[in-house]
Design a protein around this motif. Sequence first.
Motif, mmCIF file in Angstrom:
data_model
loop_
_atom_site.group_PDB
_atom_site.id
_atom_site.type_symbol
_atom_site.label_atom_id
_atom_site.label_comp_id
_atom_site.label_asym_id
_atom_site.label_seq_id
_atom_site.Cartn_x
_atom_site.Cartn_y
_atom_site.Cartn_z
ATOM 1 N N VAL A 40 15.487 26.220 14.697
ATOM 2 C CA VAL A 40 14.137 26.761 14.780
ATOM 3 C C VAL A 40 14.060 28.055 13.961
ATOM 4 C CG1 VAL A 40 13.708 25.771 17.068
ATOM 5 C CG2 VAL A 40 14.696 28.060 16.874
ATOM 6 N N ARG A 62 11.853 24.534 8.382
ATOM 7 C CA ARG A 62 11.517 23.354 7.580
ATOM 8 C C ARG A 62 12.231 23.393 6.231
ATOM 9 N NH1 ARG A 62 5.710 20.354 6.766
ATOM 10 N NH2 ARG A 62 6.437 18.851 5.206
ATOM 11 N N SER A 85 10.925 15.944 7.834
ATOM 12 C CA SER A 85 9.702 16.729 8.053
ATOM 13 C C SER A 85 8.533 15.805 8.328
ATOM 14 C CB SER A 85 9.435 17.624 6.838
ATOM 15 O OG SER A 85 10.444 18.582 6.701
ATOM 16 N N PRO A 105 5.787 15.799 14.770
ATOM 17 C CA PRO A 105 6.521 15.951 16.032
ATOM 18 C C PRO A 105 6.502 14.641 16.813
ATOM 19 C CG PRO A 105 5.149 17.858 15.669
ATOM 20 C CD PRO A 105 4.777 16.869 14.599
ATOM 21 N N ARG A 158 11.971 15.846 15.316
ATOM 22 C CA ARG A 158 10.995 16.913 15.089
ATOM 23 C C ARG A 158 10.346 17.301 16.417
ATOM 24 N NH1 ARG A 158 7.528 18.227 10.667
ATOM 25 N NH2 ARG A 158 6.744 20.329 11.078
ATOM 26 N N PRO A 204 5.937 22.901 18.547
ATOM 27 C CA PRO A 204 6.159 24.300 18.946
ATOM 28 C C PRO A 204 5.572 24.580 20.316
ATOM 29 C CG PRO A 204 4.384 24.143 17.346
ATOM 30 C CD PRO A 204 4.979 22.774 17.437
ATOM 31 N N GLY A 215 6.053 27.564 14.691
ATOM 32 C CA GLY A 215 6.296 26.930 13.404
ATOM 33 C C GLY A 215 7.035 25.612 13.586
ATOM 34 N N ASP A 216 8.142 25.458 12.871
ATOM 35 C CA ASP A 216 8.864 24.192 12.858
ATOM 36 C C ASP A 216 10.137 24.281 13.688
ATOM 37 O OD1 ASP A 216 7.204 22.717 10.846
ATOM 38 O OD2 ASP A 216 7.831 24.405 9.579
ATOM 39 N N TYR A 224 13.580 21.597 15.234
ATOM 40 C CA TYR A 224 14.256 20.301 15.179
ATOM 41 C C TYR A 224 15.363 20.261 16.233
ATOM 42 C CZ TYR A 224 12.001 20.296 10.593
ATOM 43 O OH TYR A 224 11.077 20.367 9.582
ATOM 44 N N CYS A 228 16.323 31.370 10.023
ATOM 45 C CA CYS A 228 16.162 30.469 11.162
ATOM 46 C C CYS A 228 17.360 30.599 12.086
ATOM 47 C CB CYS A 228 15.950 29.019 10.716
ATOM 48 S SG CYS A 228 17.153 28.409 9.548
#
Length: 791
Positions: free
Chosen positions: A455, A460, A472, A475, A498, A501, A514-515, A517, A544
């Motif tokens: 995260v 990403r 990518s 989710p 995915r 958030p 944000g992104d 995984y 990250c």
Amino acid sequence: MAVVGQGSEEAGTGLLPGLPAQGGSAGRGQEEGGAGPTGSSERGLTVVAGEWEVGPRKEGLGASSLPWKSLASLISGWLLADGEDDDDQDQGGTEGSGQLVLQKKRLGKAGTIRKASQRKWPTAGVVCPQCSLRPRVHSALLQKGGTIVHRGPVPPGGGTRPTAQPWLTLRPLCCAFQNMPNVRDHDASVYLRLQGDALSVGGYETNPIFWEEVSDKFAFGLFDLDWDVFTQHIEGAINRVPVLEKTGVKSTVCGPESFTPDHKPLMGEAPELRGFFLGCGFNSAGMMLGGGCGQELAHWIVHGRPEKDMYSYDIRRFHHLLTDHRRWIRERSHESYAKNYSVVFPHDEPLAGRNMRTDPLHEELLAQGCVFQERQGWERPGWFTPKGTAPVLRYDYYGAYGNRMHEDHAYGRLLGDDYTFDFPPHHDVIKKECLACRGAAAVFNMSYFGKFYLVGLDARKAADWLFSADVSRPPGSTVYTCMLNHRGGTESDLTVSRLAPGPQASALAPAFEGDGYYLAVGGAVAQHNWSHISTVLQDQKFRCQLIDSSEDLGLISIQGPASRAILQEVLDADLSDEAFPFSTHKLVRASGHLVRAMRLSFVGELGWELHVPKPACVPVYRAVMAAGTKHGLVNAGYRAIDSLSIEKGYRHWHADLRPDDSPLEAGLAFTCKLKSAVPFLGREALEKQRAEGLRRRLVCFTVDEKVPMFGLEAIWRNGQVVGHVRRADFGFAVDKTLAYGYIRDPSGQSVSLDFVKSGDYALERMGVAYPARAHLKSPFDPDNKRVKGIY
């Protein structure tokens, strides 16, 4: 890494010439030390330990009447020379006379030998009447009481330097060892090595001496040999070479040696400190491994990764929970030493350092007959015996150090059944687990898996660069992908899910914006994955965070045609194809507990994985088993997973997929986003390989004859060896042995699909070639219908 044993690898001095390298064998055999000339006596045993000499007290006692098993008594009780007084007086003979002049001293306490005076030996004018060799070449003559006895000279000063293992240098009756091959006896755990006219004897005992406090000033030194420890090897040596019972001891060598918890060296960049590389812990095999390992380590330092697959030696294989645990290191390092010459069977398991990392279902499964395997400290299910429980007992050090050896216990008996290169007695038990999964359903406890969250602001970007597949996606999606190195080699295969958030952290996801995984990787290689990802994040300066939740979550996988019907009674979600398609995941409730359900399969069946918070693992598992009773649900272990996965054609990292294999060679091109413009680590190497053509290709083989194979079998094509098997197992649904291996074209050309299809193949097992058939797709469910629920 514990320091055990009494060996090292340096050459000797004086009459102890340098040691050559040792070759490999079917077992864990390492380097035998060599040494120079030795001597024996026809009428009296002569023992020389380094620069120490002892001889029998009785003049008329011949060597043949003094068996080696009496050596400890000799060392601890006899006199150095004839006579009754203890005065330090020479007993005849002069320098250069051909007679050895000894001092009469009683030995001290057991295992201690006091120093004897030494005299020069004749260098000319004397030859052996039996072989006519000069003393510097073979032996000198010692005239004692009118009887000629053979004995080698003791070099003035007598010192030696560390050598490979504790050994004795022996002088046989003249020429008895001539042309003898090097011998390694795996049953007796001893070796006998000829060098010149000397014979070196050593071994690996179950009670090596631990060096508790290693001095930082110690280098190239030796210890006094502990005869109480070493004498146990003598019986095995005599059993293999009976003439040793009539042979004297010329010298001994005893130095320290390092053994690692898994009997493999420690190499590569330390995960705690970038730029700090290790090349140590060679388990008495430094001379054998030094050249190749040195070359790979140099390439590692210069280019960041070695050229060849070095995962088994990579320091990053060990989790810090293990390397910080003194008991685990001590027990496992001891077992590495004690089993140094043990034959390595395909399904052997360690007895040391067990029950270090257990998941919440450990006791539950143990009570149901689970026979556990150990992988990087984790206890994972191997298979389930119908004959009661088989707990792994406390390590007994094989009866050493005052421990009582476990003589008869269930786990030991079942493990002993696996000491074979044939199908084990429980082959049919594993068969039932596999066929139950194919015909109904099986539950697999995969909780030892590594579970990471990626995260952060650049999550990403990091995911695009790290993973070969396009992860990518929206989710709720889950993607099977690889991670590569800069040469296009495969550093890992894993699933990446995915995440959506959220501001609130839970056991199933951290709080992030944000992104994000969720990564699931095989537990045995989890630390390798963690280190690889961390290195890439640092090198690329991605902003990250990588979070390890491996110990916080369990993983229960339910696979088989009946899995949907079973789980529909446990989960509060619609499991239809439309509502829950393959390769997706959701947060759902299982028997009231929040879990992450993923529709995935490692065995080629309809199925789901449940990623469960630790406190909920037992109630969720019990709910699944209760719902599955009427559907034929069974417990199954990793022996079944190995068979089921190879039958379906799924890869296992570090078996048929390694850092020196590219996804294109392994048939995993679908995991690479080469059709997109997104850059990723290893992409340039893959594009170049694709343009030039594949020089090797992973191929599936089946053998009709029911014969066990395990890997490393030769692959023959049209009478030529074109590769070797990487991974093999028996497939119970197809009722055949399956094997995967990379093949090359002997002409050096690219390996096309036509080349694969046109060959006449055989797999060679233990010298016997078995006809084999090559397959471009898995022979089981080649259309991939079953994972989609189409039966």
